[in-house]
Design an enzyme around this catalytic site. Structure first.
Site, mmCIF file in Angstrom:
data_model
loop_
_atom_site.group_PDB
_atom_site.id
_atom_site.type_symbol
_atom_site.label_atom_id
_atom_site.label_comp_id
_atom_site.label_asym_id
_atom_site.label_seq_id
_atom_site.Cartn_x
_atom_site.Cartn_y
_atom_site.Cartn_z
ATOM 1 N N ASP A 1 0.833 -1.209 0.000
ATOM 2 C CA ASP A 1 0.000 0.000 0.000
ATOM 3 C C ASP A 1 0.868 1.260 0.000
ATOM 4 O OD1 ASP A 1 -2.342 1.425 -0.011
ATOM 5 O OD2 ASP A 1 -2.744 1.194 2.127
ATOM 6 N N HIS B 1 2.491 3.344 -8.978
ATOM 7 C CA HIS B 1 2.215 1.928 -9.259
ATOM 8 C C HIS B 1 3.382 1.311 -10.030
ATOM 9 C CE1 HIS B 1 -1.698 2.361 -7.588
ATOM 10 N NE2 HIS B 1 -2.209 3.062 -8.569
ATOM 11 N N LEU C 1 10.540 -20.813 -4.123
ATOM 12 C CA LEU C 1 9.560 -19.909 -3.516
ATOM 13 C C LEU C 1 8.197 -20.029 -4.215
ATOM 14 C CD1 LEU C 1 9.099 -17.285 -1.693
ATOM 15 C CD2 LEU C 1 9.682 -15.988 -3.755
HETATM 16 C C1 IPE Z 1 -5.575 -2.700 -0.192
HETATM 17 O O1 IPE Z 1 -5.206 -1.363 -0.324
HETATM 18 C C2 IPE Z 1 -5.552 -3.390 -1.532
HETATM 19 C C3 IPE Z 1 -4.219 -3.600 -2.126
HETATM 20 C C4 IPE Z 1 -3.077 -3.300 -1.568
HETATM 21 C C5 IPE Z 1 -4.231 -4.242 -3.424
HETATM 22 P P1 IPE Z 1 -6.293 -0.205 -0.518
HETATM 23 O O2 IPE Z 1 -5.517 1.047 -0.665
HETATM 24 O O3 IPE Z 1 -7.214 -0.558 -1.610
HETATM 25 O O4 IPE Z 1 -7.069 -0.260 0.868
HETATM 26 P P2 IPE Z 1 -7.930 0.838 1.628
HETATM 27 O O5 IPE Z 1 -8.967 1.332 0.657
HETATM 28 O O6 IPE Z 1 -7.002 1.944 2.032
HETATM 29 O O7 IPE Z 1 -8.489 0.132 2.808
HETATM 30 C C1 IPE Z 2 -1.526 0.227 -3.400
HETATM 31 O O1 IPE Z 2 -1.342 1.595 -3.422
HETATM 32 C C2 IPE Z 2 -1.846 -0.343 -4.758
HETATM 33 C C3 IPE Z 2 -3.230 -0.803 -4.909
HETATM 34 C C4 IPE Z 2 -4.160 -0.726 -4.006
HETATM 35 C C5 IPE Z 2 -3.593 -1.384 -6.185
HETATM 36 P P1 IPE Z 2 -2.556 2.627 -3.440
HETATM 37 O O2 IPE Z 2 -2.960 2.889 -4.849
HETATM 38 O O3 IPE Z 2 -3.650 2.164 -2.555
HETATM 39 O O4 IPE Z 2 -1.859 3.910 -2.821
HETATM 40 P P2 IPE Z 2 -2.476 4.927 -1.763
HETATM 41 O O5 IPE Z 2 -3.007 4.123 -0.617
HETATM 42 O O6 IPE Z 2 -3.550 5.675 -2.473
HETATM 43 O O7 IPE Z 2 -1.311 5.783 -1.367
HETATM 44 MG MG MG Z 3 -4.087 2.410 -0.612
#
Ligand code: IPE
Ligand code: IPE
Ligand code: MG
Length: 249
Positions: free
Chosen positions: A23, A40, A134
């Site tokens: 995240d 990303h 792995l």
């Molecule tokens: C969880 O992260 C999903 C992934 C890392 C793929 P999100 O960014 O979607 O989660 P919330 O919305 O902050 O809970």
């Molecule tokens: C995690 O990073 C990737 C996915 C959930 C696909 P985010 O896109 O949720 O990044 P933040 O949380 O907005 O910083």
């Molecule tokens: Mg996120």
């Protein structure tokens, strides 16, 4: 072994299964005035580093949360970019993963995905099926409540067909119908970016996982960050409801 204590001479165990909620890509990008997609893209590089490090450290299974069932609610442009990144990751990295003896598994709902993505997921699993290094479990279009509901549906079908009796529906029965029933439960779940929640990730399997939350945004994650999280895990005393520390796996 004396109760509750691990002798100092025993080297702390490397977790057999580490699961990661990757995240903070968007915030990493925003902090630099860049578009979210840049975060990303850099996140994919962090993923490559982490998979390599996991293999070197001797972790047996690594599960990564790459796209949640709820992530469809993001703007279509971002969803499209994330789908593109998955396609490119499999096309570019699958051969190398295979060469490194990595076995790829996918969990999550396959139905409703673009046909070409469905084919890539099958290809990744088929090509690496015989590998013994792995295991990389990719949680894609994954939600834990959805996974549990799918399992419950399959159990219900078995009951209806008479293959199993109502009374035989135990937690083991349900567990057998989850997406990757042979993969052991995660010993350690790491979430990056400072958020402290599971966001519908591995709710069944995390019953006794150790949770480690790190402030690092995912694109900055690396071997050192992974080792730090494992170090924290190794300080924990896992009791599984008992009074004596046990190793997870
Ligand atoms: C969880 O992260 C999903 C992934 C890392 C793929 P999100 O960014 O979607 O989660 P919330 O919305 O902050 O809970
Ligand atoms: C995690 O990073 C990737 C996915 C959930 C696909 P985010 O896109 O949720 O990044 P933040 O949380 O907005 O910083
Ligand atoms: Mg996120």
């Amino acid at each position: 072994m004396s109760e509750g204590k691990v002798p100092l001479s025993v080297k702390p165990a490397v977790p057999r299964h580490v699961a990661i909620i990757m995240d903070g890509n968007g915030r990493w990008a925003a902090a630099r005035g860049l578009p979210r997609v840049e975060g990303h893209q850099r996140g994919v590089e962090a993923l490559r580093r982490t998979i390599r490090a996991a293999g070197e450290i001797g972790i047996g299974f690594i599960t990564i949360f790459s796209f949640s069932a709820e992530n469809w609610s993001r703007p279509a442009s971002e969803v499209g970019e994330l789908m593109g990144l998955l396609r490119r990751f499999i096309r570019n990295d699958l051969a190398e993963l295979h060469q490194s003896n990595v076995r790829v598994r996918i969990i999550g709902e396959r139905e409703g995905l673009d046909a070409d993505i469905g084919r890539l997921l099958v290809e990744a699993e088929e090509l690496t099926r015989g590998n013994s290094g792995l295991t990389l479990v990719v949680a894609f279009n994954y939600g834990a409540r959805q996974e549990i509901a799918r399992a419950a549906r399959r159990v219900a079908e078995q009951v209806t067909s008479g293959a199993i009796k109502n009374a035989d529906v135990t937690m083991e029965t349900l567990g057998r119908f989850l997406d990757a029933p042979d993969v052991p439960d995660p010993d350690l779940i790491i979430r990056t970016s400072g958020e402290q929640r599971l966001s519908n990730f591995l709710l069944w399997q995390s019953a006794y996982s150790e949770l480690v939350f790190v402030p690092t945004y995912w694109p900055d994650f690396d071997r050192a960050a992974l080792e730090l999280a494992i170090g924290e895990y190794q300080q924990r005393e896992r009791r599984f409801g008992g009074l004596v520390a046990k190793t997870g796996s």
